[in-house]
Design a protein around this motif. Structure first.
Motif, PDB file in Angstrom:
ATOM      1  N   MET A   1      -1.018 -21.048 -32.610  1.00 36.63           N
ATOM      2  CA  MET A   1      -2.168 -20.415 -31.986  1.00 36.63           C
ATOM      3  C   MET A   1      -2.122 -18.908 -32.224  1.00 36.63           C
ATOM      4  N   THR A   2      -3.253 -18.334 -32.636  1.00 28.30           N
ATOM      5  CA  THR A   2      -3.374 -16.884 -32.783  1.00 28.30           C
ATOM      6  C   THR A   2      -4.263 -16.357 -31.676  1.00 28.30           C
ATOM      7  N   ILE A   3      -3.759 -15.372 -30.952  1.00 26.05           N
ATOM      8  CA  ILE A   3      -4.481 -14.826 -29.818  1.00 26.05           C
ATOM      9  C   ILE A   3      -4.779 -13.356 -30.081  1.00 26.05           C
ATOM     10  N   LEU A   4      -6.035 -12.972 -29.873  1.00 23.97           N
ATOM     11  CA  LEU A   4      -6.436 -11.577 -29.996  1.00 23.97           C
ATOM     12  C   LEU A   4      -6.243 -10.902 -28.649  1.00 23.97           C
ATOM     13  N   VAL A   5      -5.492  -9.801 -28.638  1.00 22.05           N
ATOM     14  CA  VAL A   5      -5.274  -9.028 -27.408  1.00 22.05           C
ATOM     15  C   VAL A   5      -5.854  -7.638 -27.632  1.00 22.05           C
ATOM     16  N   THR A   6      -6.900  -7.294 -26.892  1.00 21.81           N
ATOM     17  CA  THR A   6      -7.443  -5.942 -26.968  1.00 21.81           C
ATOM     18  C   THR A   6      -6.698  -5.059 -25.972  1.00 21.81           C
ATOM     19  N   GLY A   7      -6.678  -3.761 -26.279  1.00 26.22           N
ATOM     20  CA  GLY A   7      -5.893  -2.858 -25.436  1.00 26.22           C
ATOM     21  C   GLY A   7      -4.409  -3.120 -25.569  1.00 26.22           C
ATOM     22  N   ALA A   8      -3.975  -3.544 -26.772  1.00 30.52           N
ATOM     23  CA  ALA A   8      -2.585  -3.950 -26.971  1.00 30.52           C
ATOM     24  C   ALA A   8      -1.607  -2.793 -26.843  1.00 30.52           C
ATOM     25  N   ALA A   9      -2.086  -1.553 -26.989  1.00 26.75           N
ATOM     26  CA  ALA A   9      -1.223  -0.390 -26.802  1.00 26.75           C
ATOM     27  C   ALA A   9      -1.237   0.103 -25.374  1.00 26.75           C
ATOM     28  N   GLY A  10      -2.006  -0.568 -24.516  1.00 24.96           N
ATOM     29  CA  GLY A  10      -2.066  -0.200 -23.110  1.00 24.96           C
ATOM     30  C   GLY A  10      -0.943  -0.824 -22.308  1.00 24.96           C
ATOM     31  N   PHE A  11      -0.866  -0.470 -21.055  1.00 22.90           N
ATOM     32  CA  PHE A  11       0.207  -0.917 -20.172  1.00 22.90           C
ATOM     33  C   PHE A  11       0.237  -2.442 -20.047  1.00 22.90           C
ATOM     34  N   ILE A  83      -7.668 -12.349 -25.178  1.00 26.15           N
ATOM     35  CA  ILE A  83      -7.341 -11.705 -23.912  1.00 26.15           C
ATOM     36  C   ILE A  83      -7.848 -10.271 -24.024  1.00 26.15           C
ATOM     37  N   HIS A  84      -8.946  -9.998 -23.365  1.00 26.16           N
ATOM     38  CA  HIS A  84      -9.649  -8.722 -23.514  1.00 26.16           C
ATOM     39  C   HIS A  84      -9.263  -7.788 -22.361  1.00 26.16           C
ATOM     40  N   LEU A  85      -8.263  -6.947 -22.644  1.00 31.48           N
ATOM     41  CA  LEU A  85      -7.748  -6.019 -21.639  1.00 31.48           C
ATOM     42  C   LEU A  85      -8.125  -4.578 -21.948  1.00 31.48           C
ATOM     43  N   GLY A  86      -8.652  -4.331 -23.149  1.00 32.17           N
ATOM     44  CA  GLY A  86      -9.034  -2.976 -23.525  1.00 32.17           C
ATOM     45  C   GLY A  86     -10.231  -2.497 -22.729  1.00 32.17           C
ATOM     46  N   ALA A 107     -20.756  -1.505 -23.966  1.00 36.89           N
ATOM     47  CA  ALA A 107     -21.003  -1.895 -25.361  1.00 36.89           C
ATOM     48  C   ALA A 107     -19.817  -2.656 -25.932  1.00 36.89           C
ATOM     49  N   GLY A 108     -18.607  -2.188 -25.652  1.00 36.12           N
ATOM     50  CA  GLY A 108     -17.414  -2.862 -26.156  1.00 36.12           C
ATOM     51  C   GLY A 108     -17.266  -4.262 -25.607  1.00 36.12           C
ATOM     52  N   HIS A 109     -17.586  -4.445 -24.335  1.00 37.22           N
ATOM     53  CA  HIS A 109     -17.463  -5.780 -23.737  1.00 37.22           C
ATOM     54  C   HIS A 109     -18.473  -6.745 -24.357  1.00 37.22           C
ATOM     55  N   VAL A 110     -19.678  -6.278 -24.596  1.00 33.64           N
ATOM     56  CA  VAL A 110     -20.665  -7.138 -25.256  1.00 33.64           C
ATOM     57  C   VAL A 110     -20.176  -7.556 -26.642  1.00 33.64           C
ATOM     58  N   ASN A 111     -19.552  -6.641 -27.353  1.00 36.22           N
ATOM     59  CA  ASN A 111     -19.007  -6.990 -28.674  1.00 36.22           C
ATOM     60  C   ASN A 111     -17.976  -8.109 -28.574  1.00 36.22           C
ATOM     61  N   HIS A 123     -11.116 -19.918 -25.179  1.00 36.90           N
ATOM     62  CA  HIS A 123     -11.070 -19.247 -23.880  1.00 36.90           C
ATOM     63  C   HIS A 123     -11.080 -17.742 -24.093  1.00 36.90           C
ATOM     64  N   LEU A 124     -11.880 -17.035 -23.301  1.00 32.81           N
ATOM     65  CA  LEU A 124     -11.859 -15.578 -23.238  1.00 32.81           C
ATOM     66  C   LEU A 124     -11.435 -15.180 -21.833  1.00 32.81           C
ATOM     67  N   VAL A 125     -10.283 -14.530 -21.738  1.00 31.81           N
ATOM     68  CA  VAL A 125      -9.803 -13.974 -20.467  1.00 31.81           C
ATOM     69  C   VAL A 125     -10.006 -12.465 -20.540  1.00 31.81           C
ATOM     70  N   TYR A 126     -10.650 -11.894 -19.533  1.00 27.76           N
ATOM     71  CA  TYR A 126     -10.953 -10.472 -19.592  1.00 27.76           C
ATOM     72  C   TYR A 126     -10.577  -9.773 -18.280  1.00 27.76           C
ATOM     73  N   ALA A 127     -10.381  -8.465 -18.400  1.00 27.34           N
ATOM     74  CA  ALA A 127      -9.978  -7.653 -17.250  1.00 27.34           C
ATOM     75  C   ALA A 127     -11.190  -7.141 -16.498  1.00 27.34           C
ATOM     76  N   SER A 128     -11.252  -7.489 -15.224  1.00 28.38           N
ATOM     77  CA  SER A 128     -12.163  -6.819 -14.307  1.00 28.38           C
ATOM     78  C   SER A 128     -11.293  -5.920 -13.426  1.00 28.38           C
ATOM     79  N   SER A 129     -11.719  -5.645 -12.213  1.00 26.30           N
ATOM     80  CA  SER A 129     -10.975  -4.708 -11.371  1.00 26.30           C
ATOM     81  C   SER A 129     -11.292  -4.924  -9.903  1.00 26.30           C
ATOM     82  N   SER A 130     -10.318  -4.652  -9.051  1.00 27.26           N
ATOM     83  CA  SER A 130     -10.560  -4.681  -7.609  1.00 27.26           C
ATOM     84  C   SER A 130     -11.558  -3.613  -7.187  1.00 27.26           C
ATOM     85  N   SER A 131     -11.817  -2.642  -8.073  1.00 25.57           N
ATOM     86  CA  SER A 131     -12.782  -1.592  -7.754  1.00 25.57           C
ATOM     87  C   SER A 131     -14.189  -2.143  -7.530  1.00 25.57           C
ATOM     88  N   VAL A 132     -14.472  -3.353  -8.020  1.00 27.61           N
ATOM     89  CA  VAL A 132     -15.822  -3.903  -7.854  1.00 27.61           C
ATOM     90  C   VAL A 132     -16.162  -4.113  -6.381  1.00 27.61           C
TER      91      VAL A 132
END
Length: 334
Positions: A1-11, A83-86, A107-111, A123-132
């Motif tokens: 399985m190949t998984i794309l991780v955005t924000g891979a240089a992030g925490f 896994i969209h964390l960027g 714009a990035g999220h729509v992409n 499956h697309l797993v993405y980062a939201s926030s408790s700030s919502v």
């Protein structure tokens, strides 16, 4: 399985990629390496992943808000899950540079949604926030609570991401899971967050900014627990059975809180940092900052029920681990 991780240089992105790679899964990491905080830290994270995982890990520096560049970079790569964390992070910075949030978080999220649709990922797993949750004053925060009164642009973009994801999941039947992260900390953390700021200033003998005069609570969640939860969600995609879910949705789309389920007093955190650093903090008490909230507290019953998420690391364990890593990373003796 190949998984794309955005924000891979992030925490969080770096640590999620690391766990996937340790499990033997191939990871394509992308990150635009922006200078919101020190690029050298991001470079060190990527270097660490590349050194330890070799050919299983592929990294490309690009801005996923540029759809053409994103497609070009992935032309020869099969992507089975994302896994969209960027994102552009930070509540306070959104008051200074709102356009960065519009570009990356909207714009990035729509992409990424378009990419998931075109590739028919499982499956697309993405980062939201408790700030919502904005100024909600009923604790703990539940996923079912209203989230239509954001108090920062950052929060508004994250709520918009959730709504756009619901639409794409409904129209194109792509399974998606949004994770509302609470305050995450640990090794390789972010320099703009309280844990890093306090540690650096305590060790340097400088005053630390203590907002709302210390009357703050945060649901601090250790990075190892977060990574376990993210990957458990990845491996348990929502079923597209057409059934009506909570809130009337028929889309294969879930939202979860992912936190420690245990709000901690800010002053208790500072006391633990003082003990781990071996010196007292000088405190600069300040009023509440615009866009901030006095307390966060996650109801994690849904993610616990569905994927077995059970955070195991309290701040009594996590804070000393972070301080130890911080000393090692900066070459600060004990």
């Amino acid at each position: 399985m190949t998984i794309l991780v955005t924000g891979a240089a992030g925490f969080i992105g770096m640590q999620v990629a690391d766990r996937l790679l340790e499990d033997g899964r191939a990871v394509i990491g992308i990150d635009n390496m922006n200078d919101y905080y020190a690029v050298s830290l991001k470079q060190d994270r990527i270097a660490d992943l590349s050194r330890r995982h070799g050919k299983l890990f592929t990294f490309t520096e690009l801005d996923f808000a540029d759809m053409g560049a994103l497609k070009d970079a992935l032309t020869d790569h099969p992507v089975e899950a994302i896994i969209h964390l960027g994102a552009q992070a930070g509540v306070r910075y959104s008051l200074i540079n709102p356009h960065a949030y519009v570009r990356s978080n909207l714009a990035g999220h729509v992409n990424m949604l378009e990419l998931a649709r075109e590739r028919r990922v499982r499956h697309l797993v993405y980062a939201s926030s408790s700030s919502v949750y904005g100024g909600n004053d009923i604790l703990p925060f539940r996923v079912e609570d209203r989230a239509d009164h954001p108090v920062s642009l950052y929060a508004a973009t994250k709520r918009a991401d959730e709504l756009m994801s619901e639409t794409y999941a409904h129209l194109f039947r792509v399974p998606m899971t949004g994770l509302r992260f609470f305050t995450v900390y640990g090794p390789w953390g972010r320099p703009d967050m309280a844990m890093w700021i306090f540690t650096s200033k305590i060790l340097a003998g400088e005053p630390i900014p203590v907002f709302n005069h210390g009357r703050m609570q945060r649901d601090f969640t250790y990075i190892d627990d977060i990574v376990t939860g993210v990957i458990a969600c990845l491996d348990n995609a929502p079923h597209d059975d057409g059934a009506v879910k909570a809130g009337g949705s028929r889309a294969p789309h879930r939202l979860y809180n992912i936190g420690n389920n245990r709000p901690e007093e800010l002053m208790h955190l500072i006391a633990l940092l003082e003990e781990a650093c071996g010196r007292k903090a000088q405190m600069d008490f300040q009023p509440m900052q615009p866009g901030d909230v006095p307390a966060t507290y996650a109801d994690i019953s849904a993610i616990a029920r569905d994927v077995g998420f059970a955070p195991a690391t309290g701040i009594e364990l996590g804070v000393p681990r972070f301080v130890s890593w911080y000393r090692d990373y900066h070459g600060i003796g004990k």
